[in-house]
Structures are given as C-alpha cells and as structure tokens.
Design an enzyme around this catalytic site. Structure first.
Site, mmCIF file in Angstrom:
data_model
loop_
_atom_site.group_PDB
_atom_site.id
_atom_site.type_symbol
_atom_site.label_atom_id
_atom_site.label_comp_id
_atom_site.label_asym_id
_atom_site.label_seq_id
_atom_site.Cartn_x
_atom_site.Cartn_y
_atom_site.Cartn_z
ATOM 1 N N GLU A 275 0.876 -1.475 -0.175
ATOM 2 C CA GLU A 275 -0.100 0.142 0.424
ATOM 3 C C GLU A 275 1.049 1.193 -0.374
ATOM 4 O OE1 GLU A 275 -3.242 -0.697 3.894
ATOM 5 O OE2 GLU A 275 -4.463 -1.219 1.724
ATOM 6 N N ASP A 348 -8.276 -9.457 2.646
ATOM 7 C CA ASP A 348 -8.267 -8.207 4.468
ATOM 8 C C ASP A 348 -9.131 -8.677 4.908
ATOM 9 O OD1 ASP A 348 -7.676 -5.911 5.476
ATOM 10 O OD2 ASP A 348 -7.629 -4.628 3.714
ATOM 11 N N GLU A 376 -13.302 -2.575 11.721
ATOM 12 C CA GLU A 376 -13.371 -2.120 10.322
ATOM 13 C C GLU A 376 -14.043 -2.813 8.903
ATOM 14 O OE1 GLU A 376 -9.123 -2.516 7.844
ATOM 15 O OE2 GLU A 376 -9.809 -1.077 6.431
HETATM 16 O O1 GCW Z 1 -7.731 -3.363 5.700
HETATM 17 C C1 GCW Z 1 -6.498 -2.437 5.295
HETATM 18 C C2 GCW Z 1 -6.723 -1.269 5.829
HETATM 19 C C3 GCW Z 1 -5.231 -0.103 6.383
HETATM 20 C C4 GCW Z 1 -4.538 -0.576 7.507
HETATM 21 C C5 GCW Z 1 -4.331 -2.065 6.339
HETATM 22 C C6 GCW Z 1 -3.348 -3.348 6.872
HETATM 23 C C7 GCW Z 1 -3.007 -0.042 8.246
HETATM 24 O O2 GCW Z 1 -7.719 -0.738 5.219
HETATM 25 O O3 GCW Z 1 -6.455 0.741 7.396
HETATM 26 O O4 GCW Z 1 -3.413 0.301 6.892
HETATM 27 O O5 GCW Z 1 -5.075 -2.464 5.899
HETATM 28 O O6 GCW Z 1 -3.789 -4.378 7.264
HETATM 29 O O7 GCW Z 1 -2.139 -2.202 6.614
#
Ligand code: GCW
Length: 684
Positions: A275, A348, A376
């Site tokens: 990311e 995720d 989340e």
């Molecule tokens: O699920 C995603 C989240 C991000 C997070 C990332 C990760 C900390 O939306 O906010 O960043 O995963 O796990 O690195």
C-alpha cells in the site's frame, strides 16, 4: 419444629420476593473491563508481588504463590514436575486447605493467579484445583495501529492511549497491562504498521522506554512497527537498500540504542512494499533480504522481526493470490528470528473469508496469524459483532497440508511441525474511551483474542460465557440469552453485509456502509467493489476456480477440488470462489438470487433479534451500560436494513428478478442510497 419450618418459609418467601424485585444495579461505565477492581498496590512491585496482591483479592484463605525454584513448593509439587514447568507454564493445586500456584517464571505464576481470578469473577471458583496450563503460542501480541499524532487508524474508541500528546498515563497503562495479562497477552506493538520513521527518534524512544517500564511487571514486552526508509528519513542516508553496509550499520546502531533503553525489547513489526510503503523491493531486493537484515541486527538481543505478508498490487494477478505467490518461493530463506505475519484471509479482514493459503504452505518459516479485533469491516464500534467465531473458524480450518487434522491452529502453534517461534497477533480495538473499546461488547473481542492466543482450541461459546459472567451477571436468565446474541452476531453481520462468500462491497475509504456500485475514475481496480463481486447479467461472484484466477490451486487437496467445484464448495464461500448464474440451484433448492435475497433478510431479522434479546435482559443490566448498548443496537438494525436494501437493489439491476416472498420491501430507493456519503476520514 413448626417454628423452624415457619422461619424457613419466611426466608424462602423473602428470597422469592427479592428475586422479583428489580433492584437498581450500580452504574457501570465499562472501565473495569472483565476484571474485579485492582488491589491497592505500590508502584514498584515485581511480577510475583503483583501475583500475590491479586491472589489476596480472592476468597482463598491459605495460598502459596511462587516460582518453580522456590523450595517451599516441593512439599506440595514434586521436584520433577516443578523442573519440567515451561517458562509460561503454571500448576494450580490444592493440597489440604492450601492453594498452591507454581509458575515456571514470575509471569507464569501471575497467569496462574489470573486463572483463579477468572473463575472467581465468573462465580465458578472451585474448592479444589489440580490443573496445569501453558499457552498455545509463544508470542501473543496486540498490534496498535496508533499514529504518533494520537489518531488511530481504523480505531473507533477514541484517541490513542499511547501517543496523545506527550502525556504518559501510568494508571491507564497498568490497567491495560493487567487486563492483557489476565488473558495471557504478553506483548504489544505500540504504533501503526503504516509507521512514521519518527518513532525511532530519541524523543519517542524515551517514551517507549517509559511505557515498557510500566508494562513489564505484568509480563508484557513492547515492540515497534518500523518504516523501512528510516535510515534515510532519520539517518540522512541516501538509500535504505538492505544490502548497503551503511544501512546495515544504521540499523545495528539503532537496535543497540533501543536495547540500551529497553533490555527486553521484543522486536520489529514491518509492513513493507505494501500500500505504497517503502521496502526492499524498491532496491531490487526481496522481502527475505529486508527481513533478514533487520533480523541480524536484532538477533544478538533475542529480538524478532514480524514481517507482514499483506502485499498486493494492481496487477493482472488476482489479489487473493498475491501474498502466497510472493512469499512461498522465499520459504527457507528467512533467518530463525523472522516470523511471517499473515492476515487470517487472503484479502483483508472481511466479515468472512477462507483462510489464507499461506498457513501450512510455508513450512520452514514460522507463520503467525493476524486477526483484526477492531471492526474495520464489521460495523466499527456501532455493531455488536462477537468475533471469536470468526477467529475460531480460521484456527479450526483444516489446511490438509499433512492430511486431515492439519488445522491452521496446529500448523501455526508448532504442533503440526516444529517452528523456531510461534506467534499470533490481534489488531487492537482500544482507545481513550472510558469503556476502552467504544462498544461494551467489543471488549469481548479483545478478551476472546487473548483467550484463543492462550488456548487455540477453546470454543467461542465457552469464551462468550466466561466473558459474560465476568462482565455482566452470573444469572443464567441474563447469560443464556446474551450468549445466544453473541453467538448470533457475527453471522448476522455476514448475512446483512455480504453473505455467500461476497466480499469487499464497502464504501470507499471508511469501509462502513455499502457501496457495491462504488466507482471512481482512475481508481485502482482492486480497490473497487466490482473487482470482487463481478455482478453482471449472467450472474455474480469471483471466479477463482481453475478456469478462472485459479486461486483454488493454492490450497492443498482435497480442498482444492472442493473449492473448485460449485456443487461441493461450502455455500458460505460460494461466491468467493465462483461466478454463478442467478438461477444456479442452491442446496435449499432455491435459486441463487432468491437465496441471496433471503440471506440478506435473515441478517436484518437477526439484527432485530439482537435488539430484542437486549430488551429482555434489561432487569439484569445497569442503566448506564443498558442505554449505551441499546442505542448502538438501534443503529445496527438501521444499518442492516441499509445494507440489505443497497446490495439487493443494486444486484437487482443485473438479475432483473423480483424479490422472493419473505423479503421486506426496501425502505430506500437505489438513488437515495447512492447519494449517501459519510464524512469519515480514512484512506483506501
Ligand atoms: O485493511 C487495510 C486497512 C488499512 C491498513 C491495512 C494493513 C494499517 O484498510 O487501514 O493499514 O489494511 O493492514 O496494513
């Protein structure tokens, strides 16, 4: 005789009347979590002192709490037994009227006392004990996604307990450490995996030292997330190439500085080349090169590197396959003190995913499961979603890598094959809110994570019961219905958000509400819901079969074939692995479309049931917590209807089919729903 009978009768009548009386229960703000109030203690106690003070809270007259080296224990426990106690292992044994707690270390003795405290607070303290326990995993860690400016990424319980200004909160940190120790959590990563290099500057390291000093007596170590470019940002080097001698030197010096301040520092957690974050691949190096360089710097001090496998890019390859494709070839290249940290599912933290195929596949490198405790993707701290069933589902999943019975738990905790380390992590849901987690029931997820990290075969139902009895009431008229609510809740969220294997239908950025139609010009396709649901006039679902992205082939047989076959694939994961026509016939003999509609409806019905159950236990809950949870359950029901309407109305534009009988007519129109834009600040 008659007199005795009369007085007994009076007592019974009185008792009966009392049970009918609704006495006002003392208000509770949730700050005590699942524990009885802490004992008064001076501040410089050793772990064993704390264990003895906690023991004194229990209604146990004679107790001996000590570590295996204490000769006094030999009168009650054989030398051989004492010698064989592992570092975190304890024995609790009642001999005559003496309650003996023997730990392989001070920390283990403390765990033994907390075991008794759990029984006491649950109203089940036994008259006599003879038990021996040790944890399933060696490292049982919370990961805080806390930023240095005091915000918390994906945090829904207020600001950071660690980084809000430069305030140090000793009382809060002790309460935090006590709560963690009470369930056996023995480490914590203090900052976000999206790490600022500044966490390693001298100012922040000094704060980390102070925090470590406060957590240490409770057996907790601190760890930090690091930014791979720190040698550039902080050290002024022109590169962060892990094979560059200056970079290696910088990390070695930094690690030395850390251990001078914190001799028992745990190690680093690293999110690299993920990311948009920097990593070894920026220099043409591999994840193994990066992880090993840090591991070498930490090895002289027994520190570990937890290197995350959460890597994916908008390429032609299915996102669900990328972590496996990237990491499997590196197995056997990592140092012994590297652990690969893998999210429970391949995408995720969705309400439901299959387990990540990396579990069991990497055999030469320890792999640690990462669960999300913060919600989340499960309604933030607004929705009651008890997550132990999700953790349990993953841990109990059979990977079949060594034949049947090779569960995720067994391939990660060292029982299926030997591992240099075993570990498990949970992304914390903790903030400065008085009740720590935003929703009173979200405390159960922190608790459950700790309990499963300690014993990965516990059932989510047992954990729910324990937690309820400690947190709310011992009365079965309260515990039984609330346990039902908890056990129902995660499935309810799956049903009203994304059933049958659907995933990532979330609104962009904040991940709270539905946006299955979500589209932004120029946006990475793998950040758009259509990448995952693939709805069209022919049907819905991701084709990950051998004819599609072939993600199924990352699983061992017979799972590969089971997932590959729409007739055998579990329906809970059907649309994860298959793109199927709207009229595909399900096990119920209904069409996929009808089943989808009725499952969304079931989710709404369950949300309604949760609210109803809560009303029914009103007499047993204090007014403060009752009102707090009641208000959130109202929001949850509203959101469930929102999700159902949004997803069904949108998918109906493809299926062009009517809703079957039993589905409530939508409250909103699709246009109205598309206009909803929540103002929440979060990236992707
Ligand atoms: O699920 C995603 C989240 C991000 C997070 C990332 C990760 C900390 O939306 O906010 O960043 O995963 O796990 O690195």
């Amino acid at each position: 005789m008659i007199l005795i009978y009369r007085s007994m009768k009076k007592k019974c009548v009185l008792l009966f009347l009392c049970s009918l009386l609704v006495l006002p229960l003392a208000a509770e703000d949730g700050s005590r979590l699942w524990l009885p109030a802490a004992p008064e203690m001076s501040e410089d106690l050793s772990t064993l002192d704390i264990a003895r003070c906690e023991m004194a809270l229990l209604p146990v007259k004679n107790a001996l709490v000590s570590t295996s080296g204490d000769r006094r224990l030999r009168r009650y426990i054989s030398k051989a037994e004492l010698r064989s106690l592992g570092e975190e292992e304890f024995i609790v044994r009642t001999v005559d009227s003496l309650c003996v707690v023997a730990g392989g270390s001070e920390r283990a003795a403390l765990y033994g006392v907390y075991r008794l405290m759990r029984d006491y607070a649950s109203g089940c303290l036994a008259a006599s004990y003879d038990i021996r326990e040790k944890p399933s995993y060696e490292l049982r860690l919370l990961n805080h996604w806390d930023n240095l400016d005091g915000s918390v990424e994906r945090g829904y319980a207020g600001r950071s307990i660690w980084w809000e200004g430069d305030t140090l909160r000793p009382a809060l940190y002790r309460a935090y450490a006590r709560a963690n120790a009470s369930v056996g959590i023995n480490g914590t990563v203090l900052n976000n995996v999206n790490a600022s290099p500044r966490v390693l500057d001298s100012l922040h390291l000094d704060k980390v030292r102070q925090i470590a000093d406060l957590l240490r007596p409770y057996g907790m170590k601190v760890y930090l997330s690091i930014n791979f470019s720190s040698p550039m940002a902080l050290g002024g080097l022109p590169t962060a190439d892990p094979l560059d001698a200056r970079v290696v030197g910088w990390w070695c010096d930094k690690v030395k500085e850390i251990y001078r301040l914190i001799p028992d520092f745990g190690g680093f957690l690293v999110k690299a080349n993920s990311e948009g974050l920097p990593g070894p691949q920026d220099y043409g190096r591999t994840h193994a090169d990066g992880a090993n360089m840090l591991a070498d710097a930490l090895a002289p001090y027994d520190g570990v590197v937890m290197w995350r496998a959460f890597v994916y890019n908008p390429t032609e390859t299915d996102r669900a396959k990328q972590a496996y494709t990237e990491f499997l070839p590196l197995d056997s290249l990592f140092r012994d003190n590297v652990i690969i940290q893998v999210k429970n599912g391949p995408v995720d933290f969705q309400p439901r995913e299959p387990f990540s195929p990396l579990f069991g596949a990497m055999r030469h490198t320890p792999v640690m499961p990462e669960f999300q405790i913060t919600q989340e993707y499960l309604g933030f701290s607004n929705h009651l979603a008890y997550l132990a069933p999700l953790y349990e589902e993953c841990l109990d999943s059979d990977t079949y890598v060594d034949g049947p019975g090779s569960t995720v738990a067994r391939v990660t905790d060292g029982s299926a094959f030997p591992l240099s380390h075993t570990a498990i992590a949970g992304v914390a849901n903790i903030g400065l809110d008085t009740n720590w987690c935003g929703h009173h029931f979200a405390q159960a997820n922190w608790y459950a994570f700790g309990r499963l990290a300690w014993c990965d075969t516990l059932s989510s139902e047992t954990i729910a019961r324990e937690w309820l009895r400690q947190t709310f009431s011992h009365d079965d008229r309260c515990v039984v219905p609330l346990k039902r609510a908890m056990m129902l809740s995660r499935e309810a969220v799956v049903d009203y958000m994304m059933p049958l294997g659907l995933h990532h239908l979330f609104a962009f950025g904040h991940h709270y509400g539905p946006e299955p139609w979500g589209y932004r010009k120029g946006m990475r396709p793998d950040w758009l819901p259509s990448y995952y649901h693939r709805a069209d006039s022919a049907g819905i679902g991701s084709d990950r079969t051998q004819a599609g992205s072939d993600a199924v082939s990352q699983y061992a047989e017979p799972l590969r074939s089971i997932y590959n076959d729409a007739g055998r694939c579990p329906e809970t994961l059907l649309l994860w692995f298959h793109h199927l026509p709207w009229n595909h016939v399900m096990a119920s003999q209904r069409t996929l479309w009808d089943e989808l509609c009725l499952t969304y409806q079931r989710g709404v019905d369950s949300a309604r049931e949760l609210a109803g159950i809560w009303q029914s236990v009103a007499p047993y809950i204090d007014a403060e917590r009752f009102a707090h949870v009641e208000a959130r359950l109202r929001v949850q029901l509203h959101d469930a209807v929102w999700w159902k309407d949004a997803c069904l109305l949108y998918f109906q534009t493809f299926s062009c089919l009517p809703f079957p009988a039993g589905v409530e007519p939508p409250v909103y129109t699709l246009d109205e729903l598309k206009r909803i834009k929540l103002d929440m600040k979060h990236h992707n």
